[in-house]
Scaffold this motif. Structure first.
Motif, PDB file in Angstrom:
ATOM      1  N   LEU A 197       0.813  -1.213   0.000  1.00 14.00           N
ATOM      2  CA  LEU A 197       0.000   0.000   0.000  1.00 14.00           C
ATOM      3  C   LEU A 197       0.850   1.269   0.000  1.00 14.00           C
ATOM      4  O   LEU A 197       0.486   2.274  -0.617  1.00 14.00           O
ATOM      5  CB  LEU A 197      -0.929   0.004   1.211  1.00 14.00           C
ATOM      6  CG  LEU A 197      -2.106  -0.973   1.156  1.00 14.00           C
ATOM      7  CD1 LEU A 197      -2.753  -1.095   2.530  1.00 14.00           C
ATOM      8  CD2 LEU A 197      -3.140  -0.528   0.128  1.00 14.00           C
ATOM      9  N   LEU A 198       1.996   1.239   0.694  1.00 16.68           N
ATOM     10  CA  LEU A 198       2.835   2.424   0.824  1.00 16.68           C
ATOM     11  C   LEU A 198       4.023   2.417  -0.127  1.00 16.68           C
ATOM     12  O   LEU A 198       4.922   3.255  -0.004  1.00 16.68           O
ATOM     13  CB  LEU A 198       3.325   2.573   2.271  1.00 16.68           C
ATOM     14  CG  LEU A 198       2.240   2.698   3.338  1.00 16.68           C
ATOM     15  CD1 LEU A 198       2.859   2.982   4.703  1.00 16.68           C
ATOM     16  CD2 LEU A 198       1.238   3.782   2.984  1.00 16.68           C
ATOM     17  N   TRP A 199       4.015   1.498  -1.082  1.00 16.46           N
ATOM     18  CA  TRP A 199       5.069   1.419  -2.102  1.00 16.46           C
ATOM     19  C   TRP A 199       6.450   1.323  -1.471  1.00 16.46           C
ATOM     20  O   TRP A 199       7.419   1.926  -1.919  1.00 16.46           O
ATOM     21  CB  TRP A 199       5.037   2.646  -3.027  1.00 16.46           C
ATOM     22  CG  TRP A 199       3.766   2.858  -3.749  1.00 16.46           C
ATOM     23  CD1 TRP A 199       2.645   2.070  -3.739  1.00 16.46           C
ATOM     24  CD2 TRP A 199       3.444   3.954  -4.608  1.00 16.46           C
ATOM     25  NE1 TRP A 199       1.653   2.602  -4.516  1.00 16.46           N
ATOM     26  CE2 TRP A 199       2.109   3.758  -5.064  1.00 16.46           C
ATOM     27  CE3 TRP A 199       4.141   5.084  -5.030  1.00 16.46           C
ATOM     28  CZ2 TRP A 199       1.472   4.642  -5.911  1.00 16.46           C
ATOM     29  CZ3 TRP A 199       3.506   5.970  -5.876  1.00 16.46           C
ATOM     30  CH2 TRP A 199       2.190   5.749  -6.323  1.00 16.46           C
ATOM     31  N   GLY A 200       6.542   0.571  -0.383  1.00 13.51           N
ATOM     32  CA  GLY A 200       7.809   0.469   0.327  1.00 13.51           C
ATOM     33  C   GLY A 200       8.488  -0.861   0.109  1.00 13.51           C
ATOM     34  O   GLY A 200       8.158  -1.618  -0.800  1.00 13.51           O
ATOM     35  N   ASP A 201       9.462  -1.157   0.980  1.00 16.88           N
ATOM     36  CA  ASP A 201      10.148  -2.440   0.922  1.00 16.88           C
ATOM     37  C   ASP A 201       9.994  -3.139   2.272  1.00 16.88           C
ATOM     38  O   ASP A 201       9.488  -2.565   3.229  1.00 16.88           O
ATOM     39  CB  ASP A 201      11.632  -2.282   0.554  1.00 16.88           C
ATOM     40  CG  ASP A 201      12.368  -1.351   1.517  1.00 16.88           C
ATOM     41  OD1 ASP A 201      12.280  -1.588   2.739  1.00 16.88           O
ATOM     42  OD2 ASP A 201      13.023  -0.419   1.051  1.00 16.88           O
ATOM     43  N   ARG A 202      10.422  -4.370   2.345  1.00 19.06           N
ATOM     44  CA  ARG A 202      10.204  -5.185   3.536  1.00 19.06           C
ATOM     45  C   ARG A 202      10.939  -4.657   4.767  1.00 19.06           C
ATOM     46  O   ARG A 202      10.625  -5.035   5.884  1.00 19.06           O
ATOM     47  CB  ARG A 202      10.649  -6.636   3.261  1.00 19.06           C
ATOM     48  CG  ARG A 202       9.787  -7.369   2.254  1.00 19.06           C
ATOM     49  CD  ARG A 202       8.332  -7.409   2.680  1.00 19.06           C
ATOM     50  NE  ARG A 202       7.499  -8.143   1.764  1.00 19.06           N
ATOM     51  CZ  ARG A 202       7.054  -9.363   1.965  1.00 19.06           C
ATOM     52  NH1 ARG A 202       7.359  -9.988   3.090  1.00 19.06           N
ATOM     53  NH2 ARG A 202       6.296  -9.965   1.078  1.00 19.06           N
ATOM     54  N   LYS A 203      11.907  -3.764   4.551  1.00 19.12           N
ATOM     55  CA  LYS A 203      12.688  -3.266   5.682  1.00 19.12           C
ATOM     56  C   LYS A 203      12.147  -1.936   6.221  1.00 19.12           C
ATOM     57  O   LYS A 203      12.703  -1.390   7.162  1.00 19.12           O
ATOM     58  CB  LYS A 203      14.157  -3.092   5.258  1.00 19.12           C
ATOM     59  CG  LYS A 203      14.851  -4.398   4.921  1.00 19.12           C
ATOM     60  CD  LYS A 203      16.307  -4.160   4.541  1.00 19.12           C
ATOM     61  CE  LYS A 203      17.013  -5.466   4.210  1.00 19.12           C
ATOM     62  NZ  LYS A 203      18.429  -5.246   3.817  1.00 19.12           N
ATOM     63  N   MET A 204      11.078  -1.416   5.631  1.00 14.95           N
ATOM     64  CA  MET A 204      10.608  -0.101   6.053  1.00 14.95           C
ATOM     65  C   MET A 204      10.020  -0.151   7.471  1.00 14.95           C
ATOM     66  O   MET A 204       9.364  -1.119   7.859  1.00 14.95           O
ATOM     67  CB  MET A 204       9.586   0.463   5.052  1.00 14.95           C
ATOM     68  CG  MET A 204       8.214  -0.175   5.075  1.00 14.95           C
ATOM     69  SD  MET A 204       7.124   0.452   3.753  1.00 14.95           S
ATOM     70  CE  MET A 204       6.999   2.183   4.181  1.00 14.95           C
ATOM     71  N   VAL A 205      10.309   0.887   8.235  1.00 15.81           N
ATOM     72  CA  VAL A 205       9.774   1.022   9.587  1.00 15.81           C
ATOM     73  C   VAL A 205       8.615   2.014   9.540  1.00 15.81           C
ATOM     74  O   VAL A 205       8.711   3.059   8.908  1.00 15.81           O
ATOM     75  CB  VAL A 205      10.852   1.521  10.561  1.00 15.81           C
ATOM     76  CG1 VAL A 205      10.276   1.743  11.950  1.00 15.81           C
ATOM     77  CG2 VAL A 205      12.003   0.525  10.622  1.00 15.81           C
TER      78      VAL A 205
END
Length: 246
Positions: A197-205
């Motif tokens: 949903l937030l167009w991030g990666d698995r390491k995002m906090v």
């Protein structure tokens, strides 16, 4: 860029790429949230190796100018939105105040009878609740996901409100004067759905805000919001008198 210009420019190529991108950001050609050309495009533009481009982009990322996301590319970094912990922030107003476009994308809207513990606490057993989910966008970049319950006994008009054009939080702040708020804040690692949903990666906090609001003794809404911690933060501010009274 002509051959003569390239020949005359004595700067290291990685520095020139970095400074060219910074210049485009400073003059508004590249705005917060805009995508930087892909590495292979920069390689073609400057006639250089991937290592040179990567060196330039890594320097921009370390300086906090851009944000690099796996598989998605590099983006001009969004300025962080600051909200006070002791208030009910209006994300729509805060994003607009920093000069960026805002929109709320409603992903689901359902009305049902309260059955779970959280729902019964909000509206009483069998009470009607409005369940909304959606994503907050700033400069066309997703900054946070929202999962909200509204007590329809307290705010019946919410059932007919158009949340495709405004965020539920913005509507509630204008429609219902709250008298009490409880905020619980925590840092979490993004799960697969949040990452998508937030167009991030698995390491995002992420920053998770769980908020309950009342009007007198009546519960109005419960919301859980998950934000990309790089673009949103909460700030506590108080006077000495307030601290001493506490």
């Amino acid at each position: 860029m002509t051959t003569d210009t390239v020949t005359a420019d004595k700067r290291p190529l990685h520095l020139r790429i970095r400074q060219d991108i910074e210049a485009q950001i400073n003059d508004g050609t590249l705005r917060p949230g805009h995508k930087i050309p892909f590495e292979h495009e920069l390689m073609q533009t400057y006639g250089c190796a991937r290592m040179t481009v990567n060196q330039a982009l890594s320097a921009l990322s370390a300086a906090g100018v851009i944000e690099r996301r796996k598989r998605a590319g590099s983006f001009v970094k969004l300025p962080r939105v600051d909200s006070t912990v002791l208030d009910v922030p209006d994300i729509q107003i805060e994003v607009a105040a920093r000069g960026e476009s805002y929109r709320f994308e409603l992903t689901s809207k359902t009305v049902r009878r309260a059955s779970s513990a959280d729902e019964i606490e909000l509206a009483g057993k069998g009470g009607r609740i409005l369940h909304l989910t959606g994503v907050h966008f700033a400069a066309e970049r997703p900054m946070g996901h929202e999962d909200r319950l509204i007590n329809l006994r307290a705010v019946a008009e919410a059932e007919q409100a158009d949340f495709s054009t405004q965020s539920p939080g913005h509507w509630l702040l204008e429609a219902v004067p709250w008298t009490q708020v409880e905020n619980q804040i925590s840092a979490i690692n993004a799960d697969a759905d949040t990452t998508r949903l937030l167009w991030g990666d698995r390491k995002m906090v992420c920053l998770m805000v769980e908020r309950r609001t009342w009007r007198a003794d009546e519960r109005i809404t419960t919301v859980r919001q998950i934000f990309d911690s790089k673009t949103y933060r909460l700030v506590a501010r108080s006077t000495r008198d307030e601290v001493e009274k506490a």
